[in-house]
Design a protein around this motif. Structure first.
Motif, PDB file in Angstrom:
ATOM      1  N   ARG A  27       0.835  -1.195   0.000  1.00 61.70           N
ATOM      2  CA  ARG A  27       0.000   0.000   0.000  1.00 61.70           C
ATOM      3  C   ARG A  27       0.871   1.247   0.000  1.00 61.70           C
ATOM      4  NH1 ARG A  27      -4.058   1.068   4.927  1.00 61.70           N
ATOM      5  NH2 ARG A  27      -2.058   1.395   5.968  1.00 61.70           N
ATOM      6  N   PRO A  28       0.829   2.019  -1.072  1.00 62.32           N
ATOM      7  CA  PRO A  28       1.613   3.264  -1.072  1.00 62.32           C
ATOM      8  C   PRO A  28       1.105   4.214   0.011  1.00 62.32           C
ATOM      9  CG  PRO A  28       0.869   2.692  -3.295  1.00 62.32           C
ATOM     10  CD  PRO A  28       0.140   1.806  -2.349  1.00 62.32           C
ATOM     11  N   ALA A  29       2.019   4.910   0.624  1.00 58.57           N
ATOM     12  CA  ALA A  29       1.637   5.859   1.667  1.00 58.57           C
ATOM     13  C   ALA A  29       0.908   7.042   1.049  1.00 58.57           C
ATOM     14  CB  ALA A  29       2.875   6.340   2.422  1.00 58.57           C
ATOM     15  N   ALA A  30      -0.133   7.485   1.716  1.00 60.38           N
ATOM     16  CA  ALA A  30      -0.872   8.676   1.307  1.00 60.38           C
ATOM     17  C   ALA A  30      -0.705   9.736   2.385  1.00 60.38           C
ATOM     18  CB  ALA A  30      -2.349   8.356   1.102  1.00 60.38           C
ATOM     19  N   SER A  31      -0.581  10.962   1.969  1.00 59.48           N
ATOM     20  CA  SER A  31      -0.371  12.056   2.915  1.00 59.48           C
ATOM     21  C   SER A  31      -1.583  12.185   3.834  1.00 59.48           C
ATOM     22  CB  SER A  31      -0.152  13.377   2.177  1.00 59.48           C
ATOM     23  OG  SER A  31       0.950  13.282   1.311  1.00 59.48           O
ATOM     24  N   PRO A  32      -1.372  12.364   5.131  1.00 59.20           N
ATOM     25  CA  PRO A  32      -2.509  12.591   6.043  1.00 59.20           C
ATOM     26  C   PRO A  32      -3.198  13.920   5.713  1.00 59.20           C
ATOM     27  CG  PRO A  32      -0.513  11.991   7.255  1.00 59.20           C
ATOM     28  CD  PRO A  32      -0.096  12.291   5.849  1.00 59.20           C
ATOM     29  N   THR A  33      -4.455  13.859   5.394  1.00 62.87           N
ATOM     30  CA  THR A  33      -5.203  15.044   5.002  1.00 62.87           C
ATOM     31  C   THR A  33      -6.599  14.992   5.588  1.00 62.87           C
ATOM     32  OG1 THR A  33      -5.908  13.964   2.951  1.00 62.87           O
ATOM     33  CG2 THR A  33      -3.945  15.369   2.831  1.00 62.87           C
ATOM     34  N   VAL A  34      -7.279  16.119   5.498  1.00 60.32           N
ATOM     35  CA  VAL A  34      -8.687  16.222   5.886  1.00 60.32           C
ATOM     36  C   VAL A  34      -9.497  16.352   4.604  1.00 60.32           C
ATOM     37  CG1 VAL A  34     -10.413  17.597   7.091  1.00 60.32           C
ATOM     38  CG2 VAL A  34      -8.139  17.294   8.089  1.00 60.32           C
ATOM     39  N   LEU A  78      -7.441  18.972   2.575  1.00 53.09           N
ATOM     40  CA  LEU A  78      -6.643  19.986   3.252  1.00 53.09           C
ATOM     41  C   LEU A  78      -5.545  19.315   4.060  1.00 53.09           C
ATOM     42  CD1 LEU A  78      -9.403  22.417   4.622  1.00 53.09           C
ATOM     43  CD2 LEU A  78      -8.172  22.529   2.449  1.00 53.09           C
ATOM     44  N   THR A  79      -4.412  19.980   4.148  1.00 57.13           N
ATOM     45  CA  THR A  79      -3.291  19.489   4.939  1.00 57.13           C
ATOM     46  C   THR A  79      -2.740  20.621   5.782  1.00 57.13           C
ATOM     47  OG1 THR A  79      -1.121  18.402   4.823  1.00 57.13           O
ATOM     48  CG2 THR A  79      -1.607  19.996   3.116  1.00 57.13           C
ATOM     49  N   PRO A  80      -2.299  20.351   7.011  1.00 62.66           N
ATOM     50  CA  PRO A  80      -1.739  21.408   7.856  1.00 62.66           C
ATOM     51  C   PRO A  80      -0.293  21.727   7.483  1.00 62.66           C
ATOM     52  CG  PRO A  80      -1.761  19.357   9.065  1.00 62.66           C
ATOM     53  CD  PRO A  80      -2.424  19.073   7.746  1.00 62.66           C
ATOM     54  N   ASP A 130     -11.203  24.080  10.098  1.00 57.59           N
ATOM     55  CA  ASP A 130     -10.062  24.550  10.885  1.00 57.59           C
ATOM     56  C   ASP A 130      -9.813  23.627  12.069  1.00 57.59           C
ATOM     57  OD1 ASP A 130      -8.022  25.998  11.961  1.00 57.59           O
ATOM     58  OD2 ASP A 130      -9.145  27.854  12.232  1.00 57.59           O
ATOM     59  N   GLU A 131     -10.877  23.203  12.745  1.00 63.03           N
ATOM     60  CA  GLU A 131     -10.717  22.318  13.894  1.00 63.03           C
ATOM     61  C   GLU A 131     -10.140  20.971  13.477  1.00 63.03           C
ATOM     62  OE1 GLU A 131     -13.391  20.503  17.588  1.00 63.03           O
ATOM     63  OE2 GLU A 131     -14.206  22.038  16.255  1.00 63.03           O
ATOM     64  N   ALA A 132     -10.610  20.436  12.346  1.00 63.03           N
ATOM     65  CA  ALA A 132     -10.110  19.139  11.890  1.00 63.03           C
ATOM     66  C   ALA A 132      -8.634  19.209  11.512  1.00 63.03           C
ATOM     67  CB  ALA A 132     -10.946  18.650  10.705  1.00 63.03           C
ATOM     68  N   LEU A 136      -5.327  17.394  13.295  1.00 65.05           N
ATOM     69  CA  LEU A 136      -4.370  16.636  12.496  1.00 65.05           C
ATOM     70  C   LEU A 136      -2.956  17.176  12.671  1.00 65.05           C
ATOM     71  CD1 LEU A 136      -3.763  14.450  10.428  1.00 65.05           C
ATOM     72  CD2 LEU A 136      -4.394  16.053   8.623  1.00 65.05           C
ATOM     73  N   ALA A 137      -2.809  18.495  12.732  1.00 68.54           N
ATOM     74  CA  ALA A 137      -1.485  19.085  12.962  1.00 68.54           C
ATOM     75  C   ALA A 137      -0.925  18.648  14.309  1.00 68.54           C
ATOM     76  CB  ALA A 137      -1.576  20.609  12.888  1.00 68.54           C
ATOM     77  N   ALA A 138      -1.769  18.616  15.332  1.00 62.47           N
ATOM     78  CA  ALA A 138      -1.309  18.188  16.654  1.00 62.47           C
ATOM     79  C   ALA A 138      -0.818  16.748  16.627  1.00 62.47           C
ATOM     80  CB  ALA A 138      -2.438  18.350  17.673  1.00 62.47           C
ATOM     81  N   ARG A 139      -1.484  15.898  15.864  1.00 61.57           N
ATOM     82  CA  ARG A 139      -1.080  14.502  15.801  1.00 61.57           C
ATOM     83  C   ARG A 139       0.199  14.319  14.978  1.00 61.57           C
ATOM     84  NH1 ARG A 139      -5.567  10.807  13.797  1.00 61.57           N
ATOM     85  NH2 ARG A 139      -4.239   9.270  14.830  1.00 61.57           N
ATOM     86  N   LEU A 140       0.321  15.074  13.884  1.00 54.42           N
ATOM     87  CA  LEU A 140       1.496  14.935  13.030  1.00 54.42           C
ATOM     88  C   LEU A 140       2.751  15.462  13.695  1.00 54.42           C
ATOM     89  CD1 LEU A 140       0.086  15.979   9.543  1.00 54.42           C
ATOM     90  CD2 LEU A 140       0.643  13.681  10.309  1.00 54.42           C
ATOM     91  N   PHE A 141       2.638  16.625  14.337  1.00 55.25           N
ATOM     92  CA  PHE A 141       3.823  17.313  14.833  1.00 55.25           C
ATOM     93  C   PHE A 141       4.101  17.062  16.308  1.00 55.25           C
ATOM     94  CE2 PHE A 141       2.218  20.199  11.378  1.00 55.25           C
ATOM     95  CZ  PHE A 141       3.177  19.841  10.457  1.00 55.25           C
TER      96      PHE A 141
END
Length: 554
Positions: free
Chosen positions: A86-93, A124-126, A336-338, A342-347
């Motif tokens: 499975r190719p990796a896909a960027s985490p997005t909303v 969307l991506t952070p 914005d909340e989503a 996601l930014a909090a989880r990634l970073f």
């Protein structure tokens, strides 16, 4: 034909040539695999016609047949593993069309003007970037059929762009990105990209830990084969993507080209403001178990403050009277909340859902929920380390009451910076490490069943969180300086009427008479590194802080 058209045609042909080179590598690999089988067929055909007879040639025929069968079986196993990887896909909303009809209309109109296929979806991506992402793999589309191969890629847009940029600026910035769908629709380029992505996914699967020996050995062999093919593909793949990008850029020059030059300045400014907001404002909140739920709205405040301070950014805030791109969303607050979560989880590595120890916080609550709690938590840790070291309380003070004087007397005591300062810094570093170790590591195991299948990180892979840590580990001296500064701020709040505040570019701030005091770092470093308390004493006297008064801790 114009020079732009000629350059675009040449770039498209160069990209197609590189794609064909990649496909030839795949064909050569297939040829190597079937060569033993072809030799076996020739040997058996010759024997059937009365040639190459005798026991020796019979042995050769059966030996070659055995080798051919083994090679074909191994190659089939490798091919299946590559196809299933499975190719990796960027985490997005994901952004549904019903939630942003104006944004979808803008992108489709842009695609029509460029004469290219419109993206199949928008996400969307952070991050301060935008790109096209192919999600035609069945793992990304829930097991869709073969028709998914002809689906256009997904347009991924950096969420800070939507809040900071105006609608016309966003359209200008997205033009070269959307223009890339034309190359994505080319069958040779699409096949070459699928080939390279499959090899990359196979390499990642082969390196993934946690497998038993029966599964690890075949996976490692598949990864080794895929790595060999990737090494042969590296130059052609890089050149193909470079030619695709150049072709898309030339095609987009006919759409809002003059505005794009000005909009690129906003891209750089947005990146600077977003980086400061994450590292200086969001990171302290994440460490306190709170995640700001309006990061994208906060980047507008951060960039406005940057424009006010920086003369080079002067005049950028005059654009704020125009329609912001976030108005293209039906409910920008939910988006914005989503993206903030996601930014909090990634970073940082936070959980997938909110809870008592991981709660959202808005900007109005930030000073009390984050800044004040951060200061008092660090001050309490500082006094716990002093207690463990057996440091006596300050003279003429109730021994059960924590004071700033105790900290200052210890750091300025006998031994200088090489004695109590170093020992206290080591103790603070060990205490922070223990507290961090007690925090459960976030990851797939922490996700609830309701989030399964809908988690943006499901398509990324099993990599532990955070995927992109923001800051390197801090030294003991840096941690000690932070804790001493926190103790000083607590004393200022409790004894001098100061208040916790938020600076959009620097994070937690101490407000005295409504004004930020940014001159605390130097006297604190003089105490921590040199054992000199005089600069800090002068600062405390100027602000009116009583170092002998008790301080409230967490």
């Amino acid at each position: 034909m114009s020079g732009i058209d000629v350059g675009e045609e040449l770039g498209a042909r160069a990209a197609q040539a590189r794609a064909l080179a990649l496909l030839r590598i795949r064909s050569r690999a297939l040829a190597v695999v079937i060569t033993p089988a072809a030799v076996a067929v020739v040997l058996f055909a010759a024997g059937a016609q009365g040639h190459l007879g005798g026991p020796v040639w019979d042995g050769v025929r059966w030996a070659v047949l055995g080798v051919a069968v083994v090679v074909l079986l191994v190659a089939a196993a490798v091919a299946v593993a590559v196809a299933r990887a499975r190719p990796a896909a960027s985490p997005t909303v994901p952004v549904a069309e019903k939630g942003a009809p104006d944004l979808y209309r803008l992108v489709r109109d842009l695609a029509d003007r460029l004469g290219v296929p419109a993206p199949s979806a928008i996400a969307l991506t952070p991050d301060c970037d935008s790109w096209l992402e192919d999600r035609t793999h069945r793992a990304h589309r829930g097991g869709a059929g073969r028709e998914a191969r002809n689906t256009a890629p997904v347009l991924v847009i950096g969420s800070p762009f939507l809040w900071w940029m105006r609608v016309a600026e966003l359209r200008a910035v997205l033009a070269p990105v959307v223009a890339g769908t034309d190359s994505s629709a080319h069958p040779d380029i699409a096949a070459a990209r699928r080939f390279v992505r499959g090899l990359d996914a196979a390499v990642a699967d082969g390196a993934a830990p946690g497998r038993g020996a029966l599964r690890a050995v075949p996976a490692a062999f598949t990864g080794w084969v895929a790595r060999l093919l990737l090494r042969a593909c590296r130059e052609h793949a890089a050149e193909m993507e470079r030619c695709v990008a150049a072709t898309a850029s030339m095609r987009a020059q006919g759409v809002d080209y003059a505005l794009r030059i000005a909009a690129q300045e906003q891209v750089g400014l947005a990146y600077a403001g977003w980086d400061r907001l994450l590292t200086r404002v969001a990171l302290p909140a994440w460490r306190m178990g709170r995640w700001p739920s309006r990061l994208d709205a906060g980047v507008v405040s951060a960039l406005t403050e940057l424009s006010r301070r920086d003369r080079l950014a002067d005049g950028f805030t005059s654009r704020l009277g125009e329609r912001p791109a976030c108005d293209l969303l039906e409910e920008p607050g939910i988006a914005d909340e989503a993206t903030s979560l996601l930014a909090a989880r990634l970073f940082h590595g936070g959980p997938a859902e909110s809870g008592p120890d991981w709660a959202p916080v808005d900007w109005q609550q930030y000073p009390d929920e984050v800044v004040d709690r951060k200061w008092r938590t660090e001050a309490a840790r500082l006094h716990r380390v002093l207690d463990a070291m057996g440091v006596p309380p300050a003279s003429a003070v109730d021994p059960a009451v924590p004071t700033l004087a105790r900290v200052m007397e210890h750091l300025a005591g006998p031994g200088g910076p090489g004695g109590p300062g170093e020992e206290l810094a080591a103790g603070i570093g060990a205490a922070v490490a223990r507290d961090d170790a007690q925090t459960p590591a976030p990851g797939p195991a922490q996700q609830t069943a309701s989030a399964a299948g809908a988690d943006p990180l499901d398509l990324w892979g099993p990599d532990p969180l955070p995927l992109f840590p923001l800051q390197p580990p801090r030294t003991g001296t840096e941690l000690l300086a932070d804790h001493v500064a926190a103790m000083v701020c607590c004393a200022a709040v409790d004894t001098a009427g100061a208040a916790p505040g938020l600076d959009w570019l620097d994070g937690p701030a101490l407000l005295v008479d409504g004004e930020r005091r940014a001159d605390l770092a130097v006297p604190v470093l003089s105490l921590v590194e040199d054992g000199d308390p005089d600069p800090l004493r002068s600062w405390l006297a100027e602000v009116g802080v009583r170092s002998d008064k008790p301080v409230r801790l967490v």
